[in-house]
Design a protein around this motif. Structure first.
Motif, short mmCIF file in Angstrom:
data_model
loop_
_atom_site.label_atom_id
_atom_site.label_comp_id
_atom_site.label_asym_id
_atom_site.label_seq_id
_atom_site.Cartn_x
_atom_site.Cartn_y
_atom_site.Cartn_z
N GLY A 132 0.84 -1.19 0.00
CA GLY A 132 0.00 0.00 0.00
C GLY A 132 0.88 1.24 0.00
N ALA A 133 0.55 2.20 0.84
CA ALA A 133 1.29 3.46 0.87
C ALA A 133 2.67 3.28 1.50
N PHE A 134 3.70 3.77 0.83
CA PHE A 134 5.03 3.76 1.40
C PHE A 134 5.09 4.78 2.55
N ALA A 135 5.75 4.40 3.63
CA ALA A 135 5.94 5.36 4.73
C ALA A 135 6.66 6.61 4.23
N GLY A 136 7.57 6.42 3.28
CA GLY A 136 8.34 7.54 2.75
C GLY A 136 7.51 8.60 2.05
N ASN A 137 6.24 8.30 1.75
CA ASN A 137 5.39 9.33 1.16
C ASN A 137 5.23 10.53 2.10
N ALA A 138 5.48 10.30 3.39
CA ALA A 138 5.35 11.39 4.36
C ALA A 138 6.36 12.50 4.10
N LEU A 139 7.41 12.21 3.35
CA LEU A 139 8.41 13.25 3.06
C LEU A 139 7.82 14.40 2.26
N GLN A 140 6.65 14.20 1.66
CA GLN A 140 6.00 15.29 0.93
C GLN A 140 5.64 16.45 1.84
N TRP A 141 5.56 16.20 3.16
CA TRP A 141 5.22 17.26 4.11
C TRP A 141 6.45 17.88 4.77
N GLY A 143 8.96 19.82 3.73
CA GLY A 143 9.23 21.22 3.49
C GLY A 143 8.33 22.13 4.31
N ALA A 144 7.04 21.80 4.36
CA ALA A 144 6.10 22.62 5.11
C ALA A 144 6.39 22.59 6.61
N LEU A 145 6.75 21.41 7.12
CA LEU A 145 7.05 21.32 8.56
C LEU A 145 8.34 22.05 8.90
N ARG A 146 9.30 22.04 8.01
CA ARG A 146 10.57 22.73 8.28
C ARG A 146 10.40 24.25 8.24
N SER A 147 9.46 24.72 7.46
CA SER A 147 9.36 26.17 7.25
C SER A 147 8.16 26.78 7.97
N THR A 148 6.98 26.66 7.38
CA THR A 148 5.82 27.37 7.93
C THR A 148 5.11 26.62 9.05
N GLY A 149 5.22 25.29 9.07
CA GLY A 149 4.45 24.52 10.04
C GLY A 149 2.98 24.40 9.67
N VAL A 150 2.68 24.71 8.41
CA VAL A 150 1.30 24.64 7.91
C VAL A 150 1.25 23.61 6.78
N VAL A 151 0.34 22.64 6.89
CA VAL A 151 0.15 21.64 5.84
C VAL A 151 -1.27 21.75 5.32
N GLU A 152 -1.41 21.90 4.02
CA GLU A 152 -2.73 22.02 3.40
C GLU A 152 -3.10 20.71 2.72
N ALA A 197 -3.56 13.24 9.04
CA ALA A 197 -3.34 14.09 10.22
C ALA A 197 -2.54 13.35 11.28
N GLU A 198 -2.83 12.07 11.49
CA GLU A 198 -2.10 11.28 12.48
C GLU A 198 -0.64 11.07 12.05
N GLN A 199 -0.43 10.85 10.77
CA GLN A 199 0.95 10.69 10.28
C GLN A 199 1.75 11.98 10.46
N ILE A 200 1.14 13.10 10.17
CA ILE A 200 1.81 14.39 10.32
C ILE A 200 2.15 14.64 11.78
N ALA A 201 1.22 14.34 12.68
CA ALA A 201 1.49 14.50 14.11
C ALA A 201 2.64 13.60 14.56
N VAL A 213 1.22 21.12 14.51
CA VAL A 213 1.21 21.50 13.10
C VAL A 213 -0.18 22.01 12.75
N ASP A 214 -0.23 23.07 11.98
CA ASP A 214 -1.51 23.64 11.53
C ASP A 214 -1.92 22.92 10.24
N ILE A 215 -2.90 22.04 10.36
CA ILE A 215 -3.40 21.30 9.20
C ILE A 215 -4.66 21.99 8.70
#
Length: 285
Positions: A132-141, A143-152, A197-201, A213-215
């Motif tokens: 199914g989904a690779f855990a590494g797909n979380a790397l898409q977030w 940049g947002a976590l390193r900079s603004t802390g906002v994920v849309e 949301a749980e993965q981001i947390a 994180v502001d989701i």
């Protein structure tokens, strides 16, 4: 008894190379860009681009088994060359997306399905891995976590079954080295159903983030526009439709990783800890 590992720059392929090498098994690392490979000492590297049939014959010489990425462009030629070279077994890295009723019409699933069908009709024994989904797909977030802390996100409560890429490699190693496991079709998942949301947390905690994180929920159209520079529209629509179908619906989980390897699949939190640096804020959060 050499194994050819295609896509050896990938997370799964590189981990599989290491596992086979550690067992003292002859293994050959193949990539479209072999100069970029970082392989264990003594592992042969060469060019094998799955979209370039002229690279197949040399890559397959004296090979008995293949770990194959799902590139449909010249799969008929690859299978024919593999058969002529004396290959006995192909392990395909497919996708659980092929299990959907509309797989043939889904741009994400269709390429994997085409390769599966070619292997099924061909002369070689094949084992199909459908993660199914690779855990590494979380790397898409990251940049947002390193900079603004906002994920849309359009569907923050969409569930996934994130699987550690090294667990996929462990399964591939098992089916490549244990003849009794050959020929099966295996649905692979991580051990938990987690929302975006749980993965981001989880990755935020691993990175030591001190504030939540502001989701923010955005429309499908807003999200598609935000990724249009690198994701074709038909693929974006397929992802959006899938996320909509799993919004609030826990993923179906399997114990296949444990059944084939003797060890449970790693939790997503373990992957997050291993990759925490990628998510650390550029300034204190």
């Amino acid at each position: 008894m050499t194994t050819l590992v295609t896509g050896s720059r990938g997370k799964v392929g590189s981990a599989l190379l290491t596992l086979l090498h550690q067992q003292g098994l002859p293994v050959r690392a193949a990539s479209a860009s072999p100069g970029d490979l970082s392989t264990p000492a003594g592992v042969e590297t060469l060019r094998c681009a799955l979209d370039d049939p002229s690279t197949f014959r040399a890559a397959l010489d004296s090979v008995t088994s293949v770990f194959l990425y799902a590139e449909p462009a010249h799969i008929d030629t690859f299978v024919a060359e593999a058969h002529a070279a004396g290959v006995e077994h192909i392990v395909l890295l497919s996708s659980s997306a092929v299990m959907a009723p509309d797989a043939a019409d889904n741009p994400i699933a269709a390429s994997h399905l085409a390769v599966e069908q070619c292997l099924a009709a061909g002369p070689l024994e094949a084992t199909l891995l459908r993660p199914g989904a690779f855990a590494g797909n979380a790397l898409q977030w990251a940049g947002a976590l390193r900079s603004t802390g906002v994920v849309e996100l359009p569907y923050p409560d969409s569930h996934g079954d994130p699987i550690h890429e090294h667990d996929i490699a462990r399964v591939a190693s098992a089916v490549l080295t244990r003849p009794g496991l050959r020929g099966g079709t295996h649905h692979l998942t991580g051990p938990q159903s987690l929302t975006f949301a749980e993965q981001i947390a989880t990755v935020a905690r691993a990175a030591g983030r001190r504030t939540p994180v502001d989701i923010r929920t955005v429309t499908r159209e807003e999200w598609q526009k935000s990724v249009s520079a690198y994701l074709p529209g038909e693929f974006a629509q397929a992802l959006l439709d899938y996320w909509a179908s799993t919004d609030g619906s826990p993923a179906v989980l399997t114990r296949t990783v444990e059944e084939l390897t003797g060890r449970p699949a790693r939790p997503f939190a373990e992957w997050a800890e291993e990759h925490a640096d990628a998510f650390r804020a550029e300034r204190a959060a």
